[in-house]
Design a protein around this motif. Structure first.
Motif, PDB file in Angstrom:
ATOM      1  N   GLU A 159      52.174   0.463 -28.437  1.00  0.00           N
ATOM      2  CA  GLU A 159      51.643   0.556 -29.788  1.00  0.00           C
ATOM      3  C   GLU A 159      50.115   0.473 -29.686  1.00  0.00           C
ATOM      4  OE1 GLU A 159      52.755  -1.824 -33.799  1.00  0.00           O
ATOM      5  OE2 GLU A 159      51.985  -3.094 -32.175  1.00  0.00           O
TER       6      GLU A 159
ATOM      7  N   ARG B  29      57.231  -4.849 -24.797  1.00  0.00           N
ATOM      8  CA  ARG B  29      56.483  -4.065 -25.779  1.00  0.00           C
ATOM      9  C   ARG B  29      55.019  -4.507 -25.731  1.00  0.00           C
ATOM     10  NH1 ARG B  29      56.994  -0.369 -29.405  1.00  0.00           N
ATOM     11  NH2 ARG B  29      55.797  -0.368 -31.362  1.00  0.00           N
TER      12      ARG B  29
ATOM     13  N   THR C 236      50.974  -4.070 -27.272  1.00  0.00           N
ATOM     14  CA  THR C 236      50.096  -3.640 -28.358  1.00  0.00           C
ATOM     15  C   THR C 236      48.663  -3.564 -27.850  1.00  0.00           C
ATOM     16  OG1 THR C 236      51.473  -4.578 -30.122  1.00  0.00           O
ATOM     17  CG2 THR C 236      49.149  -4.207 -30.619  1.00  0.00           C
TER      18      THR C 236
ATOM     19  N   ALA D 159      50.891  -6.211 -35.507  1.00  0.00           N
ATOM     20  CA  ALA D 159      51.213  -5.933 -34.109  1.00  0.00           C
ATOM     21  C   ALA D 159      52.619  -6.405 -33.771  1.00  0.00           C
ATOM     22  CB  ALA D 159      50.198  -6.619 -33.193  1.00  0.00           C
ATOM     23  N   THR D 160      53.286  -5.670 -32.891  1.00  0.00           N
ATOM     24  CA  THR D 160      54.662  -6.007 -32.514  1.00  0.00           C
ATOM     25  C   THR D 160      54.818  -6.280 -31.017  1.00  0.00           C
ATOM     26  OG1 THR D 160      55.200  -3.655 -32.217  1.00  0.00           O
ATOM     27  CG2 THR D 160      55.583  -4.611 -34.409  1.00  0.00           C
ATOM     28  N   GLY D 161      53.729  -6.220 -30.271  1.00  0.00           N
ATOM     29  CA  GLY D 161      53.820  -6.355 -28.831  1.00  0.00           C
ATOM     30  C   GLY D 161      53.980  -7.790 -28.356  1.00  0.00           C
TER      31      GLY D 161
ATOM     32  N   ILE E 230      49.212  -8.526 -25.872  1.00  0.00           N
ATOM     33  CA  ILE E 230      48.169  -7.910 -26.691  1.00  0.00           C
ATOM     34  C   ILE E 230      46.941  -7.688 -25.812  1.00  0.00           C
ATOM     35  CG2 ILE E 230      46.757  -8.128 -28.779  1.00  0.00           C
ATOM     36  CD1 ILE E 230      49.656  -8.260 -29.488  1.00  0.00           C
TER      37      ILE E 230
END
Length: 483
Positions: A149, A117, A119, A198-200, A203
């Motif tokens: 995201e 994932r 962000t 943020a969930t990544g 980044i």
């Protein structure tokens, strides 16, 4: 839209926002006060600076000519050593394996299920002119939407930019994150606030006017899989889409071509700390949390973060993937931007020199030398250039007796080498950079670059003054000036 009422957040959401805001402003200073530029100079630095000034003034009064000769000789040696090191970095950066290269097919071959994932943080303030293009650039990123995201970091009272973003349509991956108004109003404070949402696992930051390589995120994932685990950050290259707009834009483009294509890869090959660019640096979220994220009081938070990455024993890699930005074509706007960079370089050097022994043990002698020449040497040499140019001009126009006394043969000839050989070397380096990056049309900018150095000197003097007068003031760069 200005009269619209924004609903008050729920109590638990308000508490979360308040905690995030406090941490974004005060977190680094509270966890590690010596790592924060909130205080520009710690007491011992003030005392050392004051003593140095007193000693210099006394020496100039007691032995004016001898002191000026010694200072000139020391400056000449510093110039020559710095020049030799830049040539060494350039030679290393010219090697084909100096930069990480991930071909398109390799980037696309990573299965979507295996991608982490991601962000993307996009801080913007009062930039309605470019926000639509920004959203389009984010939509063009080749990455699965369910794992991407994109947070548009907009100040809650920046209604004009918020309205423009909503009118443009946020697309599938973009979300507006309203940053509560609070001082300092800086890019790193906004990014720190966003980290709480943020969930990544990785980044990255893009600026409002950026046009990143659509495959850049996939290339970073593939690069990190190939690199050792101590690589915490991958810096992509930056270039400009309006490099031929005018002379200033052309100088800026040649400058970036040399820096991102050759000097930064040369630094990577030598395991020296890499001052990150303000955009397109991709950082592992766990390491970002470990080192304290960004310093909201440092006006070059990117360079500071790059040094902190190295100071914690991690490394930065440079990736052959380009993000196009807007070259600043306006001289006043350019000086505002570059003076902030120079001030931030000095801020970063002062902050990390608060624990010089610990830093030297981590970086090593060569790394410590390059940390000093890049972050302190770059703005200081730019300031000194103005002094030496004025001395040279006075020599040409009138040959005053004092100038003749200050330049005996053993000082004059090394200084002449700096003037002739040094300038020729930098001109040649710029020509190599624009040739290798397929920008041959910028040869005229390389040959007239001494005029660019004059602007650099003005910006460095302004930034050095502001270091004392207003250290954490963030001079906003106006975007959307490209023709």
């Amino acid at each position: 839209m200005a009269d619209a009422v924004i609903p008050a957040p729920a109590p638990d959401e308000q508490a979360r926002s308040d905690a995030a805001l406090h941490d974004s402003v005060h977190g680094l200073r509270e966890r590690d006060p010596l790592a924060s530029a909130a205080v520009p100079f710690v007491p011992w630095q003030k005392w050392v600076g004051a003593v140095a000034v007193v000693v210099l003034v006394v020496a100039l009064v007691a032995a004016t000519t001898g002191t000026l000769i010694i200072l000139t000789a020391l400056c000449t040696v510093a110039y020559l050593v710095t020049l030799a090191d830049r040539v060494l970095l350039l030679s290393r950066g010219l090697a084909r394996d100096a930069i990480m290269t991930i071909p398109d097919d390799r980037a696309r071959s990573v299965p979507d299920a295996d991608l982490p994932r991601y962000t993307v943080l996009v801080p913007a303030y009062n930039e309605p002119e470019v926000i639509g293009d920004l959203i389009g650039a984010m939509d063009a990123i080749d990455y699965p939407a369910d794992k991407l995201e994109v947070l548009l970091l907009l100040e809650a009272d920046d209604e004009v930019t918020i309205d423009a973003a909503e009118a443009a349509g946020l697309g599938e991956v973009c979300t507006i994150l309203r940053i509560p108004p609070a001082q300092p109003r800086t890019k790193p404070k906004a990014c720190n606030y966003a980290l709480h949402y943020a969930t990544g696992e990785i980044i990255t930051i893009f600026d409002a006017e950026d046009r990143p390589d659509p495959l850049q995120l996939r290339r970073v994932v593939a690069a990190l899989a190939d690199l050792d685990h101590d690589v915490a950050c991958v810096q992509a290259k930056l270039a400009f889409h309006n490099g031929s707009q005018n002379m200033l834009a052309a100088w800026f483009t040649a400058d970036y071509a040399l820096w991102f294509n050759f000097l930064l890869p040369g630094l990577m090959r030598s395991d020296s700390p890499i001052p990150l660019g303000g955009t397109s640096n991709h950082i592992r979220a766990d390491v970002l949390s470990e080192i304290g994220a960004w310093d909201p009081h440092n006006v070059t938070e990117d360079a500071d973060l790059g040094v902190r990455i190295a100071a914690r024993g991690y490394r930065t890699a440079v990736l052959d993937s380009t993000t196009l930005e807007e070259a600043n074509p306006d001289p006043i706007n350019w000086i505002r931007q570059r003076s902030r960079w120079y001030k931030g370089y000095l801020q970063t050097w002062l902050v990390h020199m608060r624990r010089p022994v610990a830093l030297w043990r981590t970086l090593g002698t060569v790394g410590m030398f390059r940390f000093t020449t890049l972050l302190a040497g770059t703005p200081v040499i730019a300031c000194l250039n103005m002094v030496f140019w004025l001395v040279t001009l006075s020599w040409i126009l009138g040959q005053p007796a004092l100038v003749a006394q200050v330049f005996p043969a053993y000082v004059y000839f090394p200084a002449l080498v700096c003037l002739v050989l040094g300038n020729a070397t930098i001109l040649y380096s710029n020509l190599v950079a624009v040739r290798e990056t397929e920008n041959p049309r910028l040869w005229w900018a390389c040959l007239t670059v001494p005029l660019y150095w004059l602007l650099m000197s003005v910006a460095a003097i302004k930034g050095t003054y502001q270091l004392f007068a207003n250290p954490s003031y963030w001079e906003k760069t106006v975007h959307g000036l490209a023709s």
